[in-house]
Design an enzyme around this catalytic site. Structure first.
Site, PDB file in Angstrom:
ATOM      1  N   ASP A 121       0.862  -1.188   0.000  1.00 15.91           N
ATOM      2  CA  ASP A 121       0.000   0.000   0.000  1.00 15.91           C
ATOM      3  C   ASP A 121       0.896   1.236   0.000  1.00 15.91           C
ATOM      4  O   ASP A 121       2.067   1.165   0.397  1.00 15.91           O
ATOM      5  CB  ASP A 121      -0.925   0.021   1.222  1.00 15.91           C
ATOM      6  CG  ASP A 121      -1.906   1.194   1.179  1.00 15.91           C
ATOM      7  OD1 ASP A 121      -2.554   1.370   0.132  1.00 15.91           O
ATOM      8  OD2 ASP A 121      -2.020   1.944   2.163  1.00 15.91           O
ATOM      9  N   SER A 122       0.320   2.352  -0.414  1.00 14.18           N
ATOM     10  CA  SER A 122       1.083   3.601  -0.411  1.00 14.18           C
ATOM     11  C   SER A 122       1.369   4.064   1.013  1.00 14.18           C
ATOM     12  O   SER A 122       2.296   4.832   1.241  1.00 14.18           O
ATOM     13  CB  SER A 122       0.311   4.689  -1.163  1.00 14.18           C
ATOM     14  OG  SER A 122      -0.942   4.903  -0.543  1.00 14.18           O
ATOM     15  N   GLY A 166      -2.911   9.274  -4.178  1.00 20.43           N
ATOM     16  CA  GLY A 166      -4.151   9.714  -4.827  1.00 20.43           C
ATOM     17  C   GLY A 166      -4.055  11.008  -5.603  1.00 20.43           C
ATOM     18  O   GLY A 166      -4.932  11.315  -6.401  1.00 20.43           O
ATOM     19  N   CYS A 226      -4.030  -1.257  -2.357  1.00 24.16           N
ATOM     20  CA  CYS A 226      -4.099   0.190  -2.572  1.00 24.16           C
ATOM     21  C   CYS A 226      -4.962   0.383  -3.810  1.00 24.16           C
ATOM     22  O   CYS A 226      -4.589  -0.062  -4.901  1.00 24.16           O
ATOM     23  CB  CYS A 226      -2.687   0.743  -2.809  1.00 24.16           C
ATOM     24  SG  CYS A 226      -2.636   2.475  -3.317  1.00 24.16           S
ATOM     25  N   THR A 238      -5.674   3.083  -5.414  1.00 22.94           N
ATOM     26  CA  THR A 238      -5.080   3.990  -6.398  1.00 22.94           C
ATOM     27  C   THR A 238      -4.103   3.234  -7.285  1.00 22.94           C
ATOM     28  O   THR A 238      -4.120   3.372  -8.514  1.00 22.94           O
ATOM     29  CB  THR A 238      -4.385   5.166  -5.688  1.00 22.94           C
ATOM     30  OG1 THR A 238      -5.338   5.842  -4.861  1.00 22.94           O
ATOM     31  CG2 THR A 238      -3.816   6.134  -6.682  1.00 22.94           C
ATOM     32  N   GLU A 288      -3.886   9.217   7.962  1.00 20.50           N
ATOM     33  CA  GLU A 288      -2.456   8.948   8.148  1.00 20.50           C
ATOM     34  C   GLU A 288      -1.871   9.818   9.271  1.00 20.50           C
ATOM     35  O   GLU A 288      -0.939   9.416   9.960  1.00 20.50           O
ATOM     36  CB  GLU A 288      -1.686   9.190   6.839  1.00 20.50           C
ATOM     37  CG  GLU A 288      -1.990   8.199   5.738  1.00 20.50           C
ATOM     38  CD  GLU A 288      -1.019   7.029   5.680  1.00 20.50           C
ATOM     39  OE1 GLU A 288       0.092   7.145   6.195  1.00 20.50           O
ATOM     40  OE2 GLU A 288      -1.406   5.982   5.119  1.00 20.50           O
ATOM     41  N   CYS A 310     -11.135   2.772  -1.150  1.00 18.34           N
ATOM     42  CA  CYS A 310      -9.794   3.061  -0.651  1.00 18.34           C
ATOM     43  C   CYS A 310      -9.627   2.255   0.616  1.00 18.34           C
ATOM     44  O   CYS A 310     -10.536   2.233   1.458  1.00 18.34           O
ATOM     45  CB  CYS A 310      -9.640   4.562  -0.368  1.00 18.34           C
ATOM     46  SG  CYS A 310      -8.075   4.974   0.457  1.00 18.34           S
ATOM     47  N   HIS A 326      -7.989   2.779   3.189  1.00 21.49           N
ATOM     48  CA  HIS A 326      -8.021   3.565   4.427  1.00 21.49           C
ATOM     49  C   HIS A 326      -9.463   3.705   4.952  1.00 21.49           C
ATOM     50  O   HIS A 326      -9.675   3.865   6.150  1.00 21.49           O
ATOM     51  CB  HIS A 326      -7.480   4.982   4.186  1.00 21.49           C
ATOM     52  CG  HIS A 326      -5.998   5.071   4.048  1.00 21.49           C
ATOM     53  ND1 HIS A 326      -5.331   4.639   2.934  1.00 21.49           N
ATOM     54  CD2 HIS A 326      -5.044   5.554   4.892  1.00 21.49           C
ATOM     55  CE1 HIS A 326      -4.030   4.868   3.088  1.00 21.49           C
ATOM     56  NE2 HIS A 326      -3.832   5.413   4.262  1.00 21.49           N
TER      57      HIS A 326
END
Length: 270
Positions: A7-8, A40, A70, A72, A162, A194, A196
């Site tokens: 993931d980013s 993103g 992720c 994105t 984050e 997403c 998150h």
């Protein structure tokens, strides 16, 4: 026999938690590209190059199969990676398809023509890059007809999560839901596009109302991965240890991840 999860940033930890519970005997290597998060707002070429570099790092850890946890990266890079970059003895999978299969009530590998489905009005909440890619609509069109998708780019939500600012994240979620409902007043289903966003699922559900079914990815991806490994066990790589890697500062990322999952997590430098 390790599997890589990329993931980013921290969002993919929601997927990692679910797949680790579903497959407790499989070691998972998690890599967060925290130094370059969020993805993103990046260009597709940038996302492609960063995702390829991260995938190669996970292959070096003995992970022949890498899950792009992720959206994105799945939206902006996966198709290009699979068509022109991934070698025959490796696999890279995304997180969109399990979600769409659940929404359209199709089994994995059902390649029959697209058909009418019960849900006609779908709200998609995702990062600006995921929305711009139209990858969700493209994958959905392979499986269903007559579905109206209204996409809302949710700027700022990933950053707030984050940074550990739940109050800001919740306020942004309410604002994005209100913006979408001005264009689609009565969605039947909502996609949290997403990884998150499951941490904000309660806020999304409250803002959307009890009549909207909210689809979140973690559990769906876990079931899909378990099914995939039963059919393709040769892609369990040679790695033997679970670990957490980051391109960012390991101490800082460990602290945020511990807050994020509410259990101790220790990251190492990638």
């Amino acid at each position: 026999m390790a599997v890589g999860v990329f993931d980013s940033g921290l969002g993919g930890l929601t997927v990692l938690d679910a797949v680790a519970k579903r497959l407790p005997d499989v070691p998972f290597v998690y890599l967060g590209d925290n130094a370059h998060a969020p993805y993103g707002v990046r260009t597709h070429d940038d996302i492609f190059n960063l995702t390829c570099a991260a995938t190669e790092r996970l292959w070096a850890e003995g992970c022949d199969l890498v899950i792009l946890a992720c959206n994105t990266a799945s939206a902006a890079a996966l198709k290009r990676m699979q068509e022109s970059w991934v070698p025959k003895d490796k696999r890279v999978l995304g997180v969109f398809v399990p979600l769409i299969e659940a929404l359209t009530e199709r089994q994995w590998g059902d390649n029959s023509p697209p058909r009418e489905v019960a849900v006609k009005h779908v709200a998609l909440f995702a990062t600006p890059a995921t929305v711009a890619s139209r990858a969700f609509q493209r994958e959905l069109a392979f499986r269903a007809i007559g579905v109206d998708v209204e996409a809302q780019p949710c700027g700022g939500v990933v950053d707030a999560i984050e940074q550990g600012d739940e109050l800001l994240a919740e306020a942004l979620v309410r604002s994005h839901v209100e913006a979408l409902k001005r264009r689609m007043p009565h969605p039947q289903a909502a996609i949290l596009g997403c990884t998150h966003y499951p941490l904000m699922q309660k806020a999304f559900q409250e803002a959307l109302g009890p009549d909207v079914k909210v689809y979140s990815q973690a559990g769906l991806v876990a079931e899909s991965l378990a099914d995939y490994l039963i059919r393709r066990p040769e892609f369990l790589g040679s790695g033997t240890q679970s670990k957490f890697l980051t391109t960012g500062d390991p101490g800082n990322v460990s602290s945020k991840a511990t807050q994020f999952l509410r259990r101790p997590i220790r990251f190492e430098a990638a």
